[in-house]
Design a protein around this motif. Structure first.
Motif, PDB file in Angstrom:
ATOM      1  N   SER A 143       0.821  -1.207   0.000  1.00 19.48           N
ATOM      2  CA  SER A 143       0.000   0.000   0.000  1.00 19.48           C
ATOM      3  C   SER A 143       0.856   1.259   0.000  1.00 19.48           C
ATOM      4  O   SER A 143       0.565   2.223  -0.710  1.00 19.48           O
ATOM      5  N   ILE A 147       0.598   3.069  -3.484  1.00 20.08           N
ATOM      6  CA  ILE A 147      -0.549   3.974  -3.326  1.00 20.08           C
ATOM      7  C   ILE A 147      -0.188   5.203  -2.504  1.00 20.08           C
ATOM      8  O   ILE A 147      -0.291   6.336  -2.981  1.00 20.08           O
ATOM      9  N   SER A 166      -5.150   9.495   1.419  1.00 17.04           N
ATOM     10  CA  SER A 166      -4.260   8.566   2.116  1.00 17.04           C
ATOM     11  C   SER A 166      -4.981   7.829   3.235  1.00 17.04           C
ATOM     12  O   SER A 166      -4.565   6.731   3.634  1.00 17.04           O
ATOM     13  N   TYR A 168      -7.880   6.433   3.158  1.00 16.42           N
ATOM     14  CA  TYR A 168      -8.601   5.239   2.707  1.00 16.42           C
ATOM     15  C   TYR A 168      -7.748   3.974   2.728  1.00 16.42           C
ATOM     16  O   TYR A 168      -8.189   2.943   3.265  1.00 16.42           O
ATOM     17  N   PRO A 169      -6.535   3.986   2.152  1.00 19.77           N
ATOM     18  CA  PRO A 169      -5.736   2.749   2.251  1.00 19.77           C
ATOM     19  C   PRO A 169      -5.355   2.399   3.690  1.00 19.77           C
ATOM     20  O   PRO A 169      -5.227   1.226   4.027  1.00 19.77           O
ATOM     21  N   ASP A 172      -8.439   0.778   5.021  1.00 22.09           N
ATOM     22  CA  ASP A 172      -8.533  -0.546   4.404  1.00 22.09           C
ATOM     23  C   ASP A 172      -7.582  -1.528   5.072  1.00 22.09           C
ATOM     24  O   ASP A 172      -7.918  -2.692   5.301  1.00 22.09           O
ATOM     25  N   LEU A 173      -6.384  -1.051   5.389  1.00 22.91           N
ATOM     26  CA  LEU A 173      -5.395  -1.905   6.046  1.00 22.91           C
ATOM     27  C   LEU A 173      -5.877  -2.313   7.436  1.00 22.91           C
ATOM     28  O   LEU A 173      -5.724  -3.470   7.839  1.00 22.91           O
ATOM     29  N   LEU A 204     -12.225  -4.534  -0.115  1.00 16.89           N
ATOM     30  CA  LEU A 204     -10.854  -4.035  -0.012  1.00 16.89           C
ATOM     31  C   LEU A 204     -10.168  -4.061  -1.367  1.00 16.89           C
ATOM     32  O   LEU A 204      -9.421  -3.141  -1.717  1.00 16.89           O
ATOM     33  N   ASP A 207     -11.576  -1.198  -3.577  1.00 17.71           N
ATOM     34  CA  ASP A 207     -11.090   0.086  -3.070  1.00 17.71           C
ATOM     35  C   ASP A 207      -9.657   0.333  -3.537  1.00 17.71           C
ATOM     36  O   ASP A 207      -9.297   1.439  -3.967  1.00 17.71           O
ATOM     37  N   THR A 208      -8.834  -0.708  -3.436  1.00 18.31           N
ATOM     38  CA  THR A 208      -7.437  -0.595  -3.872  1.00 18.31           C
ATOM     39  C   THR A 208      -7.351  -0.335  -5.370  1.00 18.31           C
ATOM     40  O   THR A 208      -6.571   0.497  -5.835  1.00 18.31           O
ATOM     41  N   LEU A 211      -8.290   3.311  -6.115  1.00 18.95           N
ATOM     42  CA  LEU A 211      -7.202   4.245  -5.821  1.00 18.95           C
ATOM     43  C   LEU A 211      -6.071   4.110  -6.831  1.00 18.95           C
ATOM     44  O   LEU A 211      -5.490   5.102  -7.277  1.00 18.95           O
TER      45      LEU A 211
END
Length: 489
Positions: A143, A147, A166, A168-169, A172-173, A204, A207-208, A211
């Motif tokens: 990530s 990203i 930033s 969001y990831p 997500d993590l 997830l 979403d990735t 981005l």
């Protein structure tokens, strides 16, 4: 049962129709507002489906499902605000109202997953926590490199936009760590777990991808097929709540999961090899290699793997000396400790006491109530023996319904008092067999010798136990040094 099946089929039918309609409208040039209507129908419908499934199936603990429904309410509102913003003006500055609602969604869905974890695995499950952390470090490395670092390096983005995108990831993590912890921890397996995990994984993943597409194009991108995957993710979440197995979803499994299963080792191997793999890809592409970051990630994962291996070795040692049914020591462990204690007694001259305990009429319990009830009796007897035992003694399951207690530095009177205390502890209260109360008693054979030999001590205790049974059971017999019944209670 038929009603539940048709409800699930109807939900999947609505989902398939809306996904197909979203792809069709997004591909034939329809206005964005019209094209988003099928997506919004699934987004708005999901929390209602979760609430319906929870009320319909009445799981014993509903908090997690209601929190999950609340999370999806915020998600649907955020989707609505986002669509309205794009349709009206698209001039909201980041973080937009939709971003704040999405952040709330992340916090709520993480709270729901955490509730499920705590219900399924009470206490601290350190091995699963370490596994989740290994996967999280590997995912966090990817990530950051692909990203977060490109986002923070974009000088054209204002600071607020960088922080918002930033976040969001990072969120997500956080959700990934909890999802991995959920699936790797103890608890019942089944359709609900896999539906929930599939939903989170798709969420997830898309979403990735969103981005990554935004970074590659340099703009905020809305892709029809990404919306379709988001819809499928929401549909799986609703399907999990509609499944009757949610009644048992948060129950802890009666049997522990294999601690080193091939699937688990495969996931951990991929996670550990991800860091050097990324380093190789950067080198082959001629990109700047993030040596400090990747080296640090490798070092941390190496230490975590060492801790994990140490835990595996410790668990295997414990399993080798622990009876799986009662939690007491095994016969093998007892035999080794008895031999050591007899050698020590031969050097020092102190006495060694041994109790051999047998559950009275145990075959009748198995025949009359079934083997599960017999297992419950054995577990309860083991618990009571442990509770009434003196410090420094070793309690073990010797075989079947037979238990042994090794009591070093014990004379005849003290050993007999211990035997009587344990006999009273076991027979003092009936055992609850799930509604039926059953009186359970034990017979105890006791033997104590100075400078003993293991076989001689075992034979003396065994003969005393036989004498206790012959005398009518539910009593203690202390063997004389010559293996004669010396005292009966």
């Amino acid at each position: 049962m038929r009603r539940d099946r048709w409800t699930a089929i109807a939900w999947l039918g609505v989902l398939a129709f809306c996904v197909g309609l979203r792809v069709h409208l997004g591909s034939n040039g329809s206005s964005e507002l019209v094209a988003q209507l099928p997506y919004m129908a699934v987004s708005i419908g999901t929390p209602f489906v979760i609430v319906y499934g929870t009320i319909r199936h009445r799981p014993p603990h509903r908090a997690g499902w209601f929190v999950l429904a609340a999370a999806q309410v915020f998600y649907a509102i955020a989707d609505g605000v986002s669509v309205a913003d794009e349709w009206l003006s698209g001039e909201f500055l980041e973080p937009t109202p939709a971003d704040l609602l999405y952040f709330t969604y992340y916090l709520l869905i993480s709270a729901a997953v955490l509730v499920f974890i705590r219900r399924r695995t009470p206490g601290w499950d350190l091995p699963s926590g370490i596994d989740a952390l290994v996967v999280a470090i590997s995912a966090g490395l990817l990530s950051w490199i692909y990203i977060l670092e490109p986002l923070t390096a974009d000088s054209e983005l204002p600071l607020n936009a960088k922080l918002t995108q930033s976040a969001y990831p990072v969120l997500d993590l956080m959700l990934l760590i909890l999802a991995v912890r959920l699936v790797m921890g103890q608890g019942t397996r089944g359709a609900v777990l896999y539906l929930l995990l599939s939903s989170l994984t798709l969420m997830l993943g898309v979403d990735t991808a969103y981005l990554a597409t935004s970074i590659a194009d340099g703009t905020s991108v809305t892709v029809v097929y990404l919306d379709a995957v988001w819809m499928v993710s929401l549909g799986l979440l609703g399907s999990a709540a509609l499944h009757p197995a949610i009644r048992h979803f948060d129950q802890r499994s009666d049997t522990a999961l294999p601690d080193a299963s091939p699937a688990r080792l495969g996931v951990l191997s991929i996670a550990v090899l991800m860091a050097p793999g990324v380093q190789l890809i950067q080198w082959l592409r001629g990109d700047p290699v993030s040596v400090p970051l990747i080296s640090g990630a490798c070092a941390v994962m190496f230490l975590l793997v060492l801790a994990r291996m140490s835990g595996l070795v410790s668990a295997q040692r414990k399993a080798a000396v622990t009876d799986g049914l009662t939690g007491l020591r095994t016969r093998r462990y007892f035999s080794e400790v008895l031999a050591v204690e007899c050698r020590r007694a031969a050097r020092t001259g102190h006495g060694v006491g041994l109790l051999m305990i047998d559950v009275d009429h145990f075959k009748r319990i198995n025949d009359g109530y079934g083997h599960p009830a017999g297992d419950r009796v054995l577990r309860e007897v083991a618990h009571r023996l442990n509770a009434g035992n003196r410090a420094g003694s070793v309690v073990a399951r010797y075989g079947g319904e037979e238990f042994v207690v090794l009591a070093p530095h014990t004379g005849p009177e003290e050993l007999f008092a211990l035997a009587e205390r344990l006999r009273s502890e076991v027979g003092g209260l009936p055992v609850d067999l799930g509604g039926d109360l059953l009186a359970v008693t034990v017979s105890v054979g006791a033997a104590t010798l100075s400078r003993p030999q293991p076989d001689a001590l075992l034979n003396a205790a065994d003969e005393a136990l036989y004498a206790a049974k012959a005398a009518g059971r539910n009593r203690s017999v202390l063997a004389a040094p010559q293996h004669l019944a010396g005292k009966v209670a």
